[in-house]
Design a protein around this motif. Sequence first.
Motif, PDB file in Angstrom:
ATOM      1  N   ASN A 106       0.841  -1.198   0.000  1.00  0.00           N
ATOM      2  CA  ASN A 106       0.000   0.000   0.000  1.00  0.00           C
ATOM      3  C   ASN A 106       0.877   1.249   0.000  1.00  0.00           C
ATOM      4  O   ASN A 106       2.101   1.175   0.146  1.00  0.00           O
ATOM      5  N   PHE A 107       0.233   2.396  -0.168  1.00  0.00           N
ATOM      6  CA  PHE A 107       0.895   3.700  -0.194  1.00  0.00           C
ATOM      7  C   PHE A 107       0.439   4.525   0.989  1.00  0.00           C
ATOM      8  O   PHE A 107      -0.762   4.605   1.275  1.00  0.00           O
ATOM      9  N   CYS A 108       1.380   5.124   1.698  1.00  0.00           N
ATOM     10  CA  CYS A 108       1.059   6.046   2.789  1.00  0.00           C
ATOM     11  C   CYS A 108       1.175   7.457   2.235  1.00  0.00           C
ATOM     12  O   CYS A 108       2.288   7.949   2.007  1.00  0.00           O
ATOM     13  N   PRO A 109       0.054   8.142   2.002  1.00  0.00           N
ATOM     14  CA  PRO A 109       0.114   9.456   1.347  1.00  0.00           C
ATOM     15  C   PRO A 109       0.657  10.532   2.280  1.00  0.00           C
ATOM     16  O   PRO A 109       0.512  10.455   3.497  1.00  0.00           O
ATOM     17  N   PRO A 110       1.281  11.553   1.710  1.00  0.00           N
ATOM     18  CA  PRO A 110       1.761  12.664   2.534  1.00  0.00           C
ATOM     19  C   PRO A 110       0.597  13.482   3.078  1.00  0.00           C
ATOM     20  O   PRO A 110      -0.501  13.482   2.507  1.00  0.00           O
ATOM     21  N   CYS A 122       4.602  10.603   6.559  1.00  0.00           N
ATOM     22  CA  CYS A 122       4.863  10.069   5.216  1.00  0.00           C
ATOM     23  C   CYS A 122       5.211  11.160   4.209  1.00  0.00           C
ATOM     24  O   CYS A 122       5.276  10.907   3.008  1.00  0.00           O
ATOM     25  N   ASN A 123       5.418  12.365   4.705  1.00  0.00           N
ATOM     26  CA  ASN A 123       5.814  13.463   3.816  1.00  0.00           C
ATOM     27  C   ASN A 123       7.224  13.222   3.269  1.00  0.00           C
ATOM     28  O   ASN A 123       8.101  12.741   3.987  1.00  0.00           O
ATOM     29  N   PRO A 124       7.462  13.573   1.992  1.00  0.00           N
ATOM     30  CA  PRO A 124       8.827  13.510   1.471  1.00  0.00           C
ATOM     31  C   PRO A 124       9.733  14.451   2.277  1.00  0.00           C
ATOM     32  O   PRO A 124       9.274  15.504   2.713  1.00  0.00           O
ATOM     33  N   PRO A 125      10.996  14.107   2.482  1.00  0.00           N
ATOM     34  CA  PRO A 125      11.694  12.932   1.947  1.00  0.00           C
ATOM     35  C   PRO A 125      11.771  11.773   2.941  1.00  0.00           C
ATOM     36  O   PRO A 125      12.657  10.936   2.831  1.00  0.00           O
TER      37      PRO A 125
END
Length: 254
Positions: A106-110, A122-125
């Motif tokens: 799965n993807f953890c969105p920012p 989950c924010n970049p970076p």
Amino acid sequence: MEKYGALALAIGICCLFINVNGFTASGWTNGHATFYGGSDASGTMGGACGYGNLYATGYGTRTAALSTALFNDGASCGQCYKIICDYKSDPQWCKKEVSVTVTATNFCPPNYDLPSNDGGWCNPPLQHFDMAQPAWEKIGIFSGGIVPVMFQRVPCKKHGGVRFTINGRDYFELVLISNVAGAGSMQSVSIKGSNTGWMTMSRNWGANWQSNSYLNGQSLSFMITTTDGETRTFQDIVPSNWAFGQTFSSPVQF
């Protein structure tokens, strides 16, 4: 019987050499981990890789959603990571000298409304794992919520062969490829009907690959190259009487 015994031995030796030259673990990297999905991981079903019911597809509760820095627009789907809670950094909430291996499903969105060090994990970076709760609790104490971790990408070990689920409709085959061992993630996929040559597929989303050809009534073969450069051919794995919505399992694995 001697003939078949010799053949089995030759196949075993072949597979042995394939495994020896397969994907090897990476070095260790620092990150953080949270959890989601409830104590039974029911809230982790589905997800941005497209694996659907994780119990039925064999991924179970040892899974994780990856942050943007790790997810790579879905190219990391299926990769496996060994995760250890960094006990030296957080002895209060880390369990000491234990690890868990998870598959990226799965993807953890920012969340840019929150700072990266206070909710926007989950924010970049940031390299962050939002793990299924049962997996997270192998390494962390529930009340901690978030823990520092050390992780490495490791070879995936899967039961049985690679699986192909055929969705879509005429002139559009959307193929979910799951249960991939070794590197776990795919670099390229090609499809071949019994009346066609090899055709390159494109990633639609997650672990779903698409072809825009009319292949109804033909047996289907696939050629997969994983992200470490290993290639396998799955010859006529889908019989000519296939129908959309069916899943076919191969004896071939990485």
